[in-house]
Design a protein around this motif. Structure first.
Motif, PDB file in Angstrom:
ATOM      1  N   ASP A  68       3.185  89.049 152.367  1.00 36.55           N
ATOM      2  CA  ASP A  68       4.451  88.745 151.705  1.00 36.55           C
ATOM      3  C   ASP A  68       5.269  90.024 151.541  1.00 36.55           C
ATOM      4  N   THR A  69       6.496  89.859 151.078  1.00 33.51           N
ATOM      5  CA  THR A  69       7.405  91.000 150.993  1.00 33.51           C
ATOM      6  C   THR A  69       6.969  92.040 149.970  1.00 33.51           C
ATOM      7  N   SER A  70       6.154  91.644 149.015  1.00 26.30           N
ATOM      8  CA  SER A  70       5.696  92.628 148.035  1.00 26.30           C
ATOM      9  C   SER A  70       4.849  93.707 148.706  1.00 26.30           C
ATOM     10  N   ARG A  71       4.099  93.340 149.748  1.00 24.04           N
ATOM     11  CA  ARG A  71       3.306  94.342 150.470  1.00 24.04           C
ATOM     12  C   ARG A  71       4.202  95.263 151.278  1.00 24.04           C
ATOM     13  N   LEU A  72       5.267  94.718 151.850  1.00 22.71           N
ATOM     14  CA  LEU A  72       6.221  95.578 152.539  1.00 22.71           C
ATOM     15  C   LEU A  72       6.868  96.548 151.554  1.00 22.71           C
ATOM     16  N   ALA A  73       7.210  96.037 150.370  1.00 23.82           N
ATOM     17  CA  ALA A  73       7.819  96.886 149.339  1.00 23.82           C
ATOM     18  C   ALA A  73       6.852  97.972 148.879  1.00 23.82           C
ATOM     19  N   ASP A  74       5.551  97.655 148.818  1.00 21.37           N
ATOM     20  CA  ASP A  74       4.548  98.659 148.445  1.00 21.37           C
ATOM     21  C   ASP A  74       4.587  99.853 149.395  1.00 21.37           C
ATOM     22  N   VAL A  75       4.657  99.559 150.699  1.00 22.18           N
ATOM     23  CA  VAL A  75       4.674 100.634 151.694  1.00 22.18           C
ATOM     24  C   VAL A  75       5.938 101.472 151.554  1.00 22.18           C
ATOM     25  N   VAL A  76       7.082 100.815 151.377  1.00 23.68           N
ATOM     26  CA  VAL A  76       8.341 101.554 151.236  1.00 23.68           C
ATOM     27  C   VAL A  76       8.315 102.396 149.971  1.00 23.68           C
ATOM     28  N   GLU A  77       7.767 101.858 148.886  1.00 18.41           N
ATOM     29  CA  GLU A  77       7.660 102.643 147.642  1.00 18.41           C
ATOM     30  C   GLU A  77       6.859 103.913 147.863  1.00 18.41           C
ATOM     31  N   GLY A  78       5.773 103.794 148.622  1.00 21.24           N
ATOM     32  CA  GLY A  78       4.985 104.983 148.933  1.00 21.24           C
ATOM     33  C   GLY A  78       5.794 106.019 149.699  1.00 21.24           C
ATOM     34  N   GLN A  79       6.633 105.567 150.603  1.00 22.41           N
ATOM     35  CA  GLN A  79       7.481 106.481 151.363  1.00 22.41           C
ATOM     36  C   GLN A  79       8.526 107.136 150.466  1.00 22.41           C
ATOM     37  N   LEU A  80       9.082 106.367 149.527  1.00 17.99           N
ATOM     38  CA  LEU A  80      10.032 106.954 148.577  1.00 17.99           C
ATOM     39  C   LEU A  80       9.354 108.018 147.722  1.00 17.99           C
ATOM     40  N   ASP A  81       8.130 107.760 147.326  1.00 11.90           N
ATOM     41  CA  ASP A  81       7.382 108.747 146.534  1.00 11.90           C
ATOM     42  C   ASP A  81       7.160 110.027 147.333  1.00 11.90           C
ATOM     43  N   GLU A  82       6.871 109.885 148.631  1.00 14.62           N
ATOM     44  CA  GLU A  82       6.676 111.061 149.476  1.00 14.62           C
ATOM     45  C   GLU A  82       7.956 111.886 149.576  1.00 14.62           C
ATOM     46  N   LEU A  83       9.095 111.203 149.579  1.00 11.20           N
ATOM     47  CA  LEU A  83      10.379 111.903 149.641  1.00 11.20           C
ATOM     48  C   LEU A  83      10.789 112.492 148.299  1.00 11.20           C
TER      49      LEU A  83
END
Length: 280
Positions: A68-83
């Motif tokens: 579901d989209t929550s898993r996609l959002a999890d990955v993007v959140e991790g990328q935002l944290d890296e930035l």
């Protein structure tokens, strides 16, 4: 994090410019290539980051039969944290719009621009199943496309078919972007897992408590998520303060055929203190 922007190679992410942080999220089965011209236009005022969603061409792998989209959002959140981006401006198209709403609910958005967003339904909605059936019809086409020689897959007939699906004026879309659209669709590993998840899991539901400044952009000639059927949920459930704007003369992925207008609408919404528009 950033790979080549060559149209025949997958793009892990577009990362360009300097200024306010802006996250751009692409539609289902596409890749960051669809944001290339918009990102170029905004890079003089924004630090633009447009990642490939998990399970999509150029994106990280996505495991599981139901996603579901929550898993996609999890990955993007991790990328935002890296930035180091605790919050950022977010613009998303179709599936990217759905993920953008998920991130906004998590407090990661300063402003939100949703372009023909998916997810505008409640659980067990007829609209939800109907959209799933439409995309299910693409499974044999994309499967066959992987076996078709590249010359045919990128030929004028294939480009025209892809352009008619996502744009009103497909001749305004550069041929290389149409080829990238076809290639991304035939290399989308998340196709079946996301379709299965979208049927089982609920959509966005009630959005009236959304606190972030929100702009809804509906595409006049959207053949993928037609406004008459799919925009009602957003028109009724977004906060009164949200902008509701009809973008004339464009199809489902307007960044490809009208990058100037889409870049301007995103930039305008990012600016503080602007008056709210309540069009359409």
């Amino acid at each position: 994090m950033t790979s080549s922007t060559g149209r025949h190679e997958p793009i892990t992410a577009l990362h360009t410019g300097a200024g306010d942080p802006l996250l751009l999220l692409h539609p289902f089965m596409l890749s960051p290539h669809c944001w290339h011209r918009v990102a170029t236009r905004l890079s003089d005022r924004c630090e633009v980051f447009a990642p490939a969603l998990a399970g999509h061409w150029g994106g990280p792998p996505l495991n599981g039969r139901l996603v579901d989209t929550s898993r996609l959002a999890d990955v993007v959140e991790g990328q935002l944290d890296e930035l180091g981006w605790r919050t950022c401006h977010i613009a998303g198209n179709s599936l990217g719009g759905w993920v953008a709403f998920e991130l906004a609910r998590r407090g990661r958005a300063r402003t939100l621009t949703a372009i023909a967003p998916a997810g505008g339904w409640n659980q067990t909605s007829v609209i939800q199943y109907w959209l799933g059936v439409q995309f299910l019809g693409l499974v044999p086409i994309t499967g066959l496309g992987r076996w078709v020689p590249e010359g045919l897959r990128s030929g004028s007939i294939a480009r025209r078919a892809a352009g008619l699906a996502i744009a009103k004026h497909f001749d305004a879309v550069p041929p290389e972007d149409l080829v990238a659209t076809i290639t991304a669709a035939t290399n989308c590993a998340a196709l079946l897992p996301l379709l299965a998840g979208s049927i089982r899991y609920p959509g966005l539901g009630d959005l009236r408590e959304l606190a972030v400044p929100t702009r809804l952009l509906m595409c006049e000639y959207d053949r993928v998520i037609p406004n008459r059927r799919y925009a009602r949920h957003f028109l009724r459930n977004l906060p009164e303060s949200a902008d509701r704007i009809l973008v004339n003369g464009v199809g489902h992925v307007p960044m490809l055929e009208a990058p100037d207008r889409i870049a301007a609408l995103i930039a305008e919404h990012m600016q503080a203190g602007r008056p709210h528009l309540r069009a359409v």
